[in-house]
Design a protein around this motif. Structure first.
Motif, PDB file in Angstrom:
ATOM      1  N   VAL A 611      18.889 120.137 -55.444  1.00  0.00           N
ATOM      2  CA  VAL A 611      19.764 119.626 -56.493  1.00  0.00           C
ATOM      3  C   VAL A 611      19.754 120.600 -57.663  1.00  0.00           C
ATOM      4  CG1 VAL A 611      19.505 117.214 -55.831  1.00  0.00           C
ATOM      5  CG2 VAL A 611      17.877 118.233 -57.423  1.00  0.00           C
ATOM      6  N   GLY A 612      20.883 120.629 -58.382  1.00  0.00           N
ATOM      7  CA  GLY A 612      20.982 121.576 -59.472  1.00  0.00           C
ATOM      8  C   GLY A 612      21.968 121.142 -60.536  1.00  0.00           C
ATOM      9  N   LEU A 613      22.689 122.141 -61.085  1.00  0.00           N
ATOM     10  CA  LEU A 613      23.557 121.910 -62.232  1.00  0.00           C
ATOM     11  C   LEU A 613      24.643 120.884 -61.933  1.00  0.00           C
ATOM     12  CD1 LEU A 613      24.470 122.666 -65.085  1.00  0.00           C
ATOM     13  CD2 LEU A 613      25.790 124.548 -64.087  1.00  0.00           C
ATOM     14  N   ALA A 614      25.325 121.023 -60.796  1.00  0.00           N
ATOM     15  CA  ALA A 614      26.402 120.088 -60.467  1.00  0.00           C
ATOM     16  C   ALA A 614      25.881 118.666 -60.356  1.00  0.00           C
ATOM     17  CB  ALA A 614      27.081 120.512 -59.165  1.00  0.00           C
ATOM     18  N   ASN A 615      24.698 118.486 -59.754  1.00  0.00           N
ATOM     19  CA  ASN A 615      24.143 117.142 -59.609  1.00  0.00           C
ATOM     20  C   ASN A 615      23.752 116.554 -60.960  1.00  0.00           C
ATOM     21  OD1 ASN A 615      22.957 119.016 -57.176  1.00  0.00           O
ATOM     22  ND2 ASN A 615      23.842 117.102 -56.446  1.00  0.00           N
ATOM     23  N   LEU A 616      23.246 117.418 -61.849  1.00  0.00           N
ATOM     24  CA  LEU A 616      22.825 116.923 -63.157  1.00  0.00           C
ATOM     25  C   LEU A 616      24.028 116.488 -63.990  1.00  0.00           C
ATOM     26  CD1 LEU A 616      20.497 116.427 -65.088  1.00  0.00           C
ATOM     27  CD2 LEU A 616      20.681 118.805 -65.845  1.00  0.00           C
ATOM     28  N   ILE A 617      25.124 117.264 -63.937  1.00  0.00           N
ATOM     29  CA  ILE A 617      26.318 116.886 -64.702  1.00  0.00           C
ATOM     30  C   ILE A 617      26.950 115.621 -64.133  1.00  0.00           C
ATOM     31  CG2 ILE A 617      28.614 117.648 -65.442  1.00  0.00           C
ATOM     32  CD1 ILE A 617      27.614 120.497 -65.336  1.00  0.00           C
ATOM     33  N   GLU A 618      26.935 115.501 -62.809  1.00  0.00           N
ATOM     34  CA  GLU A 618      27.529 114.321 -62.178  1.00  0.00           C
ATOM     35  C   GLU A 618      26.605 113.105 -62.213  1.00  0.00           C
ATOM     36  OE1 GLU A 618      28.362 115.845 -58.321  1.00  0.00           O
ATOM     37  OE2 GLU A 618      30.325 116.675 -58.888  1.00  0.00           O
ATOM     38  N   LYS A 619      25.378 113.276 -62.783  1.00  0.00           N
ATOM     39  CA  LYS A 619      24.403 112.186 -62.929  1.00  0.00           C
ATOM     40  C   LYS A 619      23.921 111.657 -61.579  1.00  0.00           C
ATOM     41  CE  LYS A 619      26.242 110.561 -67.358  1.00  0.00           C
ATOM     42  NZ  LYS A 619      26.755 109.398 -68.129  1.00  0.00           N
ATOM     43  N   THR A 620      23.871 112.551 -60.594  1.00  0.00           N
ATOM     44  CA  THR A 620      23.317 112.148 -59.294  1.00  0.00           C
ATOM     45  C   THR A 620      21.876 112.606 -59.137  1.00  0.00           C
ATOM     46  OG1 THR A 620      24.176 114.180 -58.290  1.00  0.00           O
ATOM     47  CG2 THR A 620      25.602 112.237 -58.230  1.00  0.00           C
ATOM     48  N   PRO A 644      30.633 121.584 -55.897  1.00  0.00           N
ATOM     49  CA  PRO A 644      31.571 120.499 -56.201  1.00  0.00           C
ATOM     50  C   PRO A 644      33.007 120.919 -55.906  1.00  0.00           C
ATOM     51  CG  PRO A 644      31.019 121.626 -58.212  1.00  0.00           C
ATOM     52  CD  PRO A 644      30.224 122.300 -57.123  1.00  0.00           C
ATOM     53  N   SER A 645      33.898 119.952 -55.879  1.00  0.00           N
ATOM     54  CA  SER A 645      35.322 120.228 -55.680  1.00  0.00           C
ATOM     55  C   SER A 645      36.030 120.548 -56.981  1.00  0.00           C
ATOM     56  CB  SER A 645      35.997 119.020 -55.007  1.00  0.00           C
ATOM     57  OG  SER A 645      35.856 117.869 -55.825  1.00  0.00           O
ATOM     58  N   ASN A 646      35.370 120.219 -58.106  1.00  0.00           N
ATOM     59  CA  ASN A 646      36.004 120.426 -59.417  1.00  0.00           C
ATOM     60  C   ASN A 646      35.039 121.085 -60.398  1.00  0.00           C
ATOM     61  OD1 ASN A 646      34.292 118.256 -59.445  1.00  0.00           O
ATOM     62  ND2 ASN A 646      35.542 117.012 -60.817  1.00  0.00           N
ATOM     63  N   PRO A 647      34.604 122.333 -60.128  1.00  0.00           N
ATOM     64  CA  PRO A 647      33.618 122.966 -61.013  1.00  0.00           C
ATOM     65  C   PRO A 647      34.122 123.171 -62.433  1.00  0.00           C
ATOM     66  CG  PRO A 647      34.503 124.546 -59.437  1.00  0.00           C
ATOM     67  CD  PRO A 647      34.960 123.202 -59.005  1.00  0.00           C
ATOM     68  N   LEU A 648      35.403 123.492 -62.602  1.00  0.00           N
ATOM     69  CA  LEU A 648      35.934 123.721 -63.945  1.00  0.00           C
ATOM     70  C   LEU A 648      35.882 122.445 -64.776  1.00  0.00           C
ATOM     71  CD1 LEU A 648      37.218 125.675 -65.916  1.00  0.00           C
ATOM     72  CD2 LEU A 648      39.463 125.081 -64.979  1.00  0.00           C
ATOM     73  N   GLU A 649      36.167 121.300 -64.174  1.00  0.00           N
ATOM     74  CA  GLU A 649      36.107 120.038 -64.910  1.00  0.00           C
ATOM     75  C   GLU A 649      34.679 119.716 -65.326  1.00  0.00           C
ATOM     76  OE1 GLU A 649      37.820 120.640 -62.354  1.00  0.00           O
ATOM     77  OE2 GLU A 649      39.916 120.128 -62.814  1.00  0.00           O
ATOM     78  N   SER A 652      33.738 121.850 -68.292  1.00  0.00           N
ATOM     79  CA  SER A 652      34.490 121.449 -69.485  1.00  0.00           C
ATOM     80  C   SER A 652      34.074 120.081 -70.015  1.00  0.00           C
ATOM     81  CB  SER A 652      35.991 121.435 -69.159  1.00  0.00           C
ATOM     82  OG  SER A 652      36.411 122.660 -68.628  1.00  0.00           O
ATOM     83  N   SER A 653      33.207 119.365 -69.310  1.00  0.00           N
ATOM     84  CA  SER A 653      32.875 117.988 -69.684  1.00  0.00           C
ATOM     85  C   SER A 653      31.915 117.933 -70.879  1.00  0.00           C
ATOM     86  CB  SER A 653      32.246 117.277 -68.488  1.00  0.00           C
ATOM     87  OG  SER A 653      31.011 117.883 -68.160  1.00  0.00           O
ATOM     88  N   LYS A 654      31.931 116.800 -71.566  1.00  0.00           N
ATOM     89  CA  LYS A 654      31.007 116.569 -72.679  1.00  0.00           C
ATOM     90  C   LYS A 654      29.566 116.502 -72.169  1.00  0.00           C
ATOM     91  CE  LYS A 654      34.366 114.067 -75.503  1.00  0.00           C
ATOM     92  NZ  LYS A 654      34.674 112.790 -76.207  1.00  0.00           N
ATOM     93  N   ARG A 655      29.405 116.062 -70.954  1.00  0.00           N
ATOM     94  CA  ARG A 655      28.075 115.975 -70.351  1.00  0.00           C
ATOM     95  C   ARG A 655      27.420 117.351 -70.287  1.00  0.00           C
ATOM     96  NH1 ARG A 655      23.578 112.931 -69.098  1.00  0.00           N
ATOM     97  NH2 ARG A 655      22.692 113.598 -67.098  1.00  0.00           N
ATOM     98  N   PHE A 656      28.197 118.378 -69.932  1.00  0.00           N
ATOM     99  CA  PHE A 656      27.643 119.726 -69.866  1.00  0.00           C
ATOM    100  C   PHE A 656      27.280 120.232 -71.263  1.00  0.00           C
ATOM    101  CE2 PHE A 656      28.247 124.367 -69.847  1.00  0.00           C
ATOM    102  CZ  PHE A 656      27.302 124.715 -68.898  1.00  0.00           C
ATOM    103  N   LEU A 684      35.699 131.566 -69.002  1.00  0.00           N
ATOM    104  CA  LEU A 684      36.416 131.432 -70.263  1.00  0.00           C
ATOM    105  C   LEU A 684      36.029 130.139 -70.975  1.00  0.00           C
ATOM    106  CD1 LEU A 684      39.973 132.586 -69.119  1.00  0.00           C
ATOM    107  CD2 LEU A 684      38.173 133.954 -70.154  1.00  0.00           C
ATOM    108  N   VAL A 685      35.883 129.068 -70.197  1.00  0.00           N
ATOM    109  CA  VAL A 685      35.493 127.780 -70.778  1.00  0.00           C
ATOM    110  C   VAL A 685      34.033 127.811 -71.194  1.00  0.00           C
ATOM    111  CG1 VAL A 685      35.265 125.313 -70.315  1.00  0.00           C
ATOM    112  CG2 VAL A 685      37.237 126.577 -69.433  1.00  0.00           C
ATOM    113  N   LEU A 686      33.175 128.367 -70.339  1.00  0.00           N
ATOM    114  CA  LEU A 686      31.742 128.373 -70.603  1.00  0.00           C
ATOM    115  C   LEU A 686      31.397 129.255 -71.800  1.00  0.00           C
ATOM    116  CD1 LEU A 686      29.000 127.387 -69.702  1.00  0.00           C
ATOM    117  CD2 LEU A 686      28.894 129.280 -68.082  1.00  0.00           C
ATOM    118  N   SER A 687      32.211 130.313 -72.049  1.00  0.00           N
ATOM    119  CA  SER A 687      31.914 131.210 -73.165  1.00  0.00           C
ATOM    120  C   SER A 687      31.984 130.498 -74.516  1.00  0.00           C
ATOM    121  CB  SER A 687      32.886 132.390 -73.152  1.00  0.00           C
ATOM    122  OG  SER A 687      34.209 131.948 -73.393  1.00  0.00           O
ATOM    123  N   GLN A 688      32.700 129.373 -74.591  1.00  0.00           N
ATOM    124  CA  GLN A 688      32.800 128.643 -75.847  1.00  0.00           C
ATOM    125  C   GLN A 688      31.469 127.994 -76.234  1.00  0.00           C
ATOM    126  OE1 GLN A 688      35.923 128.904 -77.408  1.00  0.00           O
ATOM    127  NE2 GLN A 688      36.038 130.314 -75.679  1.00  0.00           N
TER     128      GLN A 688
END
Length: 738
Positions: A611-620, A644-649, A652-656, A684-688
């Motif tokens: 488990v890693g970053l995607a699981n932590l953001i998705e709260k799994t 994940p199927s939607n890495p950009l989302e 971009s989430s508040k959770r991240f 581009l999104v992560l650089s913010q």
């Protein structure tokens, strides 16, 4: 010398050597010398090979001798009457002289020379030494070699050809060695012939001029005899034709009662018809536009009448616009009143009444506009019909008048032509008898050819010199062209000038084996898998670490994002090794945010299903399960987790964003390995959310325009790019270039 100093020495290639000019715009001679030194063996080898081949050719080539005679072609009319006059030949025009030059190079004249000099028995012209050339020559002349030539032990037997074919082969060979060169602004022609025998070369050059003069006299005699016979027979026929055409012209005038046309009426009617035709085209174009608008109105009437008011023609009406504004105002007033009063309230009744009046007036105005459009279409249609009738009437009138005028002009021209032709033949036939007795020629040899003392080909010194220059210039041009076409990243000034960013450091390319031919290792590389006996690689990572930490200012950059333009540029290698280097002095977390093509877990030998970053953001999964402690030394790692199927989302989430804020509190540095800029928009999104960005460029391989586009995209979103890191730098190759 320390390892750090060795690294700096190897980095001298990235200290401005790629600059092509000085600051004041002058040519940088040192840059040119660098390119020459880089390609010196190519330049030396190419020049030496071409020069050697040329020297061998000049030494072994058969000497060729060239003899030249001079022929004077007269252009003046030396006789009172000449056969050229009879045929209308202008001996003073440039076309006449050009024709004579072509006759000198003709195959017919060459065949006559072959016969006069008996060249079919000459070894240079019988084709025995060059059977393949003879076959090609016969094929070009349309003669089948199977019928004319038989192979005998790889040679073509010249004796098997018939006499005509033998002359053709000898004539073609003769013409290949003959050159005709007019002397500019004179009537002289240089006739040159090449041969391995200097005596024969002079003999052949003189024979061309003699054959030309002989051919001219023969042609003149034939032309005179032919002209006399032909013109005598034609004169009687021309007289009959002239009389018949004159009678036909007179009869036509009498039948149609024509005296003199002059063409004035026809010209006037043609102009008038042209004007009507132009007006008809304009009227048809106007009708098409109005008919299209009218058809649209009819369609909307049937399907959606309420859309009539949105038509452009209706919208352009200022009255319609005024009514629509008033209607909108009353409708807003009704909405406000309905919230305060009931439907029977006087203000509500008054507002609805005003709205009804406005709508009725609007409908009336729209109907008026539509009616106007319909009338315009009808008027345009009527105008087109009137113009069509005018054009048709004009055509009929012009055809009627023009037919008679045309027939009259045709008959008149026929009479004039017959009369001129008869007069010409009548006067020329008497001159032909006088021309037949003349025996003058139009040319004579002004300078006989003599056997040359020295060979004209090959010019040995010139051949060798040209080959040397060609090899030198060609190899230099190729070297500079290859350098010019190389648009990869090559120097610090290249980076700072074209990317507008500082160079933070370079990472050398690791190889198995020694020397320039060592095999490069595969990427990415972890600190555990690097065979860095000299310490160059680890020292380069520490140099980059120093650049990052010293340039952070008073507030250190806690979240550092690492990206590149495209995959396989070494960003993951930099992420892992920089994070490991920083973990030796700080508490560091490495995050694999490239959730589309994660590679950190493969490089570090971690489970693929961890488990890693995607699981932590998705709260799994929980944070303590996603962060692996002490993977390498004190370095903590968070893999990408399940793809994940939607890495950009997710990024971009508040959770991240909340996750990064919490990690800032627990770690001194957070290194994020992100996806390439040109592949996806994740970076581009992560650089913010990052405090700084390290941009990775692969040495030699990455084109500068590609890196420029990637940096430009990052700057457009306001990314804080700290600088550039150049990866996979071949230190040994750079040292070999000096």
């Amino acid at each position: 010398m320390s390892i750090f100093n060795q690294q700096n020495d190897s980095s001298q290639y990235y200290s401005g050597s790629s600059s092509s000019g000085s600051d004041d715009g002058e040519v940088n001679l040192r840059e040119y010398l660098r390119v020459v030194a880089k390609n010196k063996w190519l330049i030396i080898a190419t020049t030496a090979i071409l020069t050697g081949v040329a020297a061998l050719y000049a030494k072994t080539a058969t000497p060729i001798y060239e003899a030249t005679s001079t022929l004077l072609i007269e252009g003046e009319k030396k006789n009172a009457v000449s056969i050229e006059d009879l045929y209308g030949i202008d001996k003073t025009s440039s076309d006449y002289f050009q024709t004579q030059y072509e006759i000198l190079k003709s195959r017919e004249l060459a065949e006559k020379i072959v016969e006069n000099l008996e060249l079919i028995t000459h070894e240079e012209f019988n084709g025995k030494d060059q059977p393949s050339a003879v076959e090609n020559m016969l094929a070009g002349l349309g003669i089948s070699s199977d019928q004319q030539v038989g192979p005998t032990e790889g040679e073509v037997r010249f004796s098997q050809m018939d006499d005509r074919t033998q002359r053709l082969v000898a004539a073609e060979t003769f013409l290949r060695r003959l050159s005709i060169a007019p002397v500019r602004k004179t009537k002289l022609v240089k006739i040159s012939f090449e041969s391995t025998d200097p005596v024969f070369a002079a003999k052949a050059a003189n024979a061309v001029g003699e054959a030309y003069i002989e051919n001219y006299l023969e042609s003149k005699a034939e032309m005179t005899e032919t002209a006399t016979t032909w013109m005598s027979g034609r004169l009687s026929g021309l007289k009959v034709s002239l009389e018949a055409s004159e009678k036909k012209l007179q009869q036509y005038k009498e039948d149609n009662q024509l005296v003199d046309f002059g063409g004035g009426v026809t010209r006037f009617n043609e102009q008038e018809l042209s004007n009507f035709s132009g007006k008809l085209i304009d009227a048809q174009r106007e009708l098409a536009e109005k008919q299209s608008l009218y058809d649209e109105i009819k369609r909307l009437r049937k399907s959606a009448p309420e859309l009539l008011e949105n038509m452009p023609s209706v919208q352009r009406s200022s009255i319609v616009q005024t009514y629509k504004v008033e209607r909108a105002k009353v409708e807003r007033e009704l909405d406000e009143l309905s919230n305060k009063y009931g439907d029977r309230h006087p203000k509500m009744i008054d507002a609805r009444s005003r709205l009804s009046v406005i709508q009725r007036n609007l409908d009336l105005e729209i109907r008026r506009i539509i009616s106007s459009i319909e009338k315009d279409a009808e008027l345009a249609r009527a105008n087109v019909n009137v113009l069509k009738r005018s054009v048709a009437s004009g055509k009929a009138e012009i055809q009627n008048i023009g037919r008679k005028s045309f027939e009259l002009d045709q008959l008149q021209r026929e009479v004039d032509n017959n009369r001129n032709l008869y007069d010409t033949f009548f006067s020329r036939i008497r001159e032909t008898d006088e021309a037949g007795s003349l025996n003058s020629t139009n040319a004579h040899i002004s300078d006989q050819a003599v056997p040359p003392f020295f060979a004209s080909k090959p010019k040995k010194a010139l051949v060798v010199a040209l080959a040397f220059l060609a090899g030198l210039i060609g190899s230099l041009a190729f070297a500079f062209l290859r350098e010019y076409m190389d648009d990869s990243v090559r120097g610090a000034e290249d980076i700072e000038e074209k990317l507008g960013l500082p160079l933070l450091g370079i990472i050398p390319q690791l190889k198995y084996g020694k020397g320039l031919f060592g095999k490069a290792t595969d990427l990415p590389l972890s600190p555990q898998a690097i065979d860095d006996q000299r310490g160059t690689f680890s020292e380069s990572i520490r140099t980059i670490r120093t650049s990052v930490t010293l340039n952070s200012g008073d507030v250190p950059d806690k979240v550092i994002m690492i990206t590149s333009s495209v995959p396989n540029e070494g960003k993951t290698t930099l992420s892992i090794n920089l994070a490991y280097s920083m973990s030796q002095v700080e508490k560091v977390l490495l995050i694999d945010a490239d959730m589309r093509r994660p590679s950190v877990h493969k490089t570090l030998g971690l489970p693929a299903d961890a488990v890693g970053l995607a699981n932590l953001i998705e709260k799994t999964a929980k944070a303590q399960d996603c962060i692996m402690k002490g993977v390498i030394g004190n370095l903590d790692v968070m893999t990408a987790g399940g793809v994940p199927s939607n890495p950009l989302e997710l990024i971009s989430s508040k959770r991240f964003a909340y996750l990064l804020e919490q990690l800032r509190k627990h770690y001194d540095r957070v290194i994020i390995d992100c996806a390439p800029v040109q592949a996806v928009s994740d970076s581009l999104v992560l650089s913010q959310s990052a405090d700084s960005v390290l941009y990775v460029v692969r040495s030699v391989v990455t084109p500068m325009p590609l890196a420029q586009r990637g940096v430009a995209r990052m700057k457009q979103v306001g990314a804080k790019i700290k600088g550039i890191v150049v990866t996979q730098v071949d230190i040994e190759k750079l040292q070999s270039y000096g």
